[in-house]
Write an enzyme that holds these catalytic residues in place. Structure first.
Site, PDB file in Angstrom:
ATOM      1  N   THR A  28       0.857  -1.191   0.000  1.00 37.04           N
ATOM      2  CA  THR A  28       0.000   0.000   0.000  1.00 37.04           C
ATOM      3  C   THR A  28       0.893   1.241   0.000  1.00 37.04           C
ATOM      4  O   THR A  28       1.977   1.218   0.581  1.00 37.04           O
ATOM      5  CB  THR A  28      -0.872  -0.005   1.280  1.00 37.04           C
ATOM      6  OG1 THR A  28      -1.714  -1.153   1.242  1.00 37.04           O
ATOM      7  CG2 THR A  28      -1.755   1.246   1.377  1.00 37.04           C
ATOM      8  N   GLY A  29       0.413   2.315  -0.636  1.00 38.82           N
ATOM      9  CA  GLY A  29       1.160   3.584  -0.583  1.00 38.82           C
ATOM     10  C   GLY A  29       1.363   4.177  -1.963  1.00 38.82           C
ATOM     11  O   GLY A  29       0.947   3.605  -2.976  1.00 38.82           O
ATOM     12  N   GLY A  82       6.290  -0.832  -0.433  1.00 44.42           N
ATOM     13  CA  GLY A  82       7.165   0.279  -0.082  1.00 44.42           C
ATOM     14  C   GLY A  82       7.550   0.215   1.391  1.00 44.42           C
ATOM     15  O   GLY A  82       7.299  -0.786   2.076  1.00 44.42           O
ATOM     16  N   ALA A  83       8.146   1.295   1.895  1.00 42.09           N
ATOM     17  CA  ALA A  83       8.519   1.358   3.317  1.00 42.09           C
ATOM     18  C   ALA A  83       8.608   2.817   3.723  1.00 42.09           C
ATOM     19  O   ALA A  83       8.802   3.705   2.885  1.00 42.09           O
ATOM     20  CB  ALA A  83       9.860   0.673   3.545  1.00 42.09           C
ATOM     21  N   LYS A  94       7.168   0.232   8.627  1.00 40.29           N
ATOM     22  CA  LYS A  94       6.083   0.347   7.657  1.00 40.29           C
ATOM     23  C   LYS A  94       4.793   0.695   8.404  1.00 40.29           C
ATOM     24  O   LYS A  94       4.718   0.603   9.613  1.00 40.29           O
ATOM     25  CB  LYS A  94       5.882  -0.975   6.904  1.00 40.29           C
ATOM     26  CG  LYS A  94       7.051  -1.305   5.999  1.00 40.29           C
ATOM     27  CD  LYS A  94       6.831  -2.541   5.151  1.00 40.29           C
ATOM     28  CE  LYS A  94       5.456  -2.646   4.571  1.00 40.29           C
ATOM     29  NZ  LYS A  94       5.044  -1.460   3.783  1.00 40.29           N
ATOM     30  N   GLY A  96       2.912   3.653   7.481  1.00 39.98           N
ATOM     31  CA  GLY A  96       2.537   5.061   7.314  1.00 39.98           C
ATOM     32  C   GLY A  96       1.137   5.193   6.734  1.00 39.98           C
ATOM     33  O   GLY A  96       0.391   6.110   7.055  1.00 39.98           O
ATOM     34  N   GLY A  97       0.763   4.229   5.892  1.00 42.55           N
ATOM     35  CA  GLY A  97      -0.582   4.224   5.300  1.00 42.55           C
ATOM     36  C   GLY A  97      -1.589   3.454   6.138  1.00 42.55           C
ATOM     37  O   GLY A  97      -2.754   3.339   5.764  1.00 42.55           O
ATOM     38  N   GLU A 103      -0.230  -6.052   5.416  1.00 45.09           N
ATOM     39  CA  GLU A 103       1.084  -6.095   4.752  1.00 45.09           C
ATOM     40  C   GLU A 103       1.957  -7.168   5.396  1.00 45.09           C
ATOM     41  O   GLU A 103       2.638  -7.932   4.701  1.00 45.09           O
ATOM     42  CB  GLU A 103       1.760  -4.724   4.861  1.00 45.09           C
ATOM     43  CG  GLU A 103       1.080  -3.666   4.004  1.00 45.09           C
ATOM     44  CD  GLU A 103       1.620  -2.269   4.214  1.00 45.09           C
ATOM     45  OE1 GLU A 103       1.329  -1.408   3.384  1.00 45.09           O
ATOM     46  OE2 GLU A 103       2.316  -2.022   5.211  1.00 45.09           O
TER      47      GLU A 103
HETATM   48  C1  5RP Z   1       1.680   1.636   4.099  1.00 40.76           C
HETATM   49  C2  5RP Z   1       3.162   1.489   4.043  1.00 40.76           C
HETATM   50  C3  5RP Z   1       3.874   2.144   2.906  1.00 40.76           C
HETATM   51  O1  5RP Z   1       4.651   1.200   2.270  1.00 40.76           O
HETATM   52  C4  5RP Z   1       4.763   3.246   3.426  1.00 40.76           C
HETATM   53  O2  5RP Z   1       3.983   4.131   4.201  1.00 40.76           O
HETATM   54  C5  5RP Z   1       5.457   3.994   2.286  1.00 40.76           C
HETATM   55  O3  5RP Z   1       4.515   4.712   1.546  1.00 40.76           O
HETATM   56  P1  5RP Z   1       4.895   5.589   0.289  1.00 40.76           P
HETATM   57  O4  5RP Z   1       5.221   4.656  -0.822  1.00 40.76           O
HETATM   58  O5  5RP Z   1       3.648   6.410   0.019  1.00 40.76           O
HETATM   59  O6  5RP Z   1       6.067   6.473   0.642  1.00 40.76           O
HETATM   60  O7  5RP Z   1       3.780   0.851   4.863  1.00 40.76           O
HETATM   61  O8  5RP Z   1       1.130   1.069   5.247  1.00 40.76           O
END
Ligand code: 5RP
Length: 220
Positions: A28-29, A82-83, A94, A96-97, A103
Site C-alpha cells: 500500500t502507498g 514500499g517502506a 512500515k 505510514g498508510g 502487509e
Molecule cells: C503503508 C506502508 C507504505 O509502504 C509506506 O507508508 C510507504 O509509503 P509511500 O510509498 O507512500 O512512501 O507501509 O502502510
C-alpha cells in the site's frame, strides 16, 4: 529529480521481477500506486493480485487487475511493497498508510519480498519516522502506557480506523538499535495487533531510486 519521479522509476524497475509469476502480493502507498500503474501493462500475464488494503484493492480494480483472496491462493512467490524507513539489513518501519497488519500477513506468506523505495527512505538506524502500532480499541490506553514505559511517545492517529476496525498509535522518540528484539517485545503487549517493524521478516531485495536517476539494488 522529484521524489515522485524516483518512486515511479523504482516501481518500473520492479516489473522485471514479475516476469515469471502469475500471482503476487502488493502493499500500500504512493510507491505501490506507481507499481500498480506499471503492472497494469502486463496484467494479461497475471491470474491476479493479493491486496494489502482497501485502498490498493480500489486501485487494482480501477486497472481491471483481478483481486484474489490469500486463502484461495496459498503461499505467494512474490510480494512488492514500499517502506517508511529501511536499513541496509533490509529491516523496515512500515504502516505510514495504516495497512501494516495485512502487509505483514502477506509478507509472511511470500517467498520473496521486494521493497521499492526512493533514496530518502534509507537510514542507518530505524526510528526517525514514528513507529505505527495497530491496537484493539479497548486496549488503547493500556498499550499507550506500556509503550511509554519502554521509552516511546505514543500519539493516537487522529480520525483513522484501520481496514480491520482498529486504531493506530504512532510511536515517536524511538532509536531502534535492536529491531528484532523490539518487534517481538512490542508484539507481546496485550492489545497490540501488529507493530510496524518488519525485522523478523525483512525484505529480500531493496530497489532504491537514487537522486542521480539510477537504481541501487541491495540483497539480503
Ligand atoms: C503503508 C506502508 C507504505 O509502504 C509506506 O507508508 C510507504 O509509503 P509511500 O510509498 O507512500 O512512501 O507501509 O502502510
Amino acid at each position: 529529480m522529484s521524489s515522485d519521479d524516483l518512486k515511479k522509476r523504482v516501481a518500473e524497475a520492479a516489473l522485471e521481477y514479475v516476469q515469471d509469476v502469475d500471482v503476487l502480493g502488493i502493499g500500500t502507498g504512493s510507491t505501490v500506486g506507481y507499481f500498480i500503474a506499471a503492472l497494469s501493462r502486463i496484467k494479461h500475464r497475471l491470474d491476479g493480485v493479493v491486496s494489502s488494503s482497501e485502498a490498493t484493492t480500489h486501485q487494482l480494480q480501477a486497472c481491471k487487475i483481478p483481486v484474489l483472496d490469500l486463502n484461495a491462493v496459498g503461499p505467494l512467490p512474490l510480494y512488492v511493497d514500499g517502506a517508511d524507513e529501511i536499513t541496509r539489513h533490509l529491516q523496515m518501519i512500515k504502516g505510514g498508510g495504516g495497512a501494516l497488519t495485512r502487509e505483514k500477513i502477506i509478507a509472511a506468506a511470500s517467498e520473496q519480498f521486494i521493497c521499492i523505495a526512493d533514496q530518502s527512505k534509507l537510514v542507518d538506524v530505524l526510528g526517525t519516522s514514528p513507529l505505527p502500532v495497530e491496537v484493539i480499541p479497548m486496549a488503547r490506553s493500556h498499550v499507550g502506557r506500556e509503550l511509554l514505559r519502554r521509552g516511546g511517545q505514543p500519539v493516537l492517529r487522529e480520525n483513522f480506523i484501520t481496514d480491520n476496525g482498529n486504531l493506530i498509535l504512532d510511536v515517536y522518540n524511538l532509536h531502534i538499535l535492536e529491531p528484532v528484539k523490539m518487534e517481538a517485545e512490542f508484539n507481546n503487549i496485550a492489545g497490540v495487533v501488529t507493530v510496524g517493524l518488519f525485522a523478523l521478516r525483512p525484505a529480500d531485495v531493496l530497489l532504491l531510486g537514487m537522486v542521480d536517476g539510477g537504481i541501487e539494488t541491495i540483497r539480503s
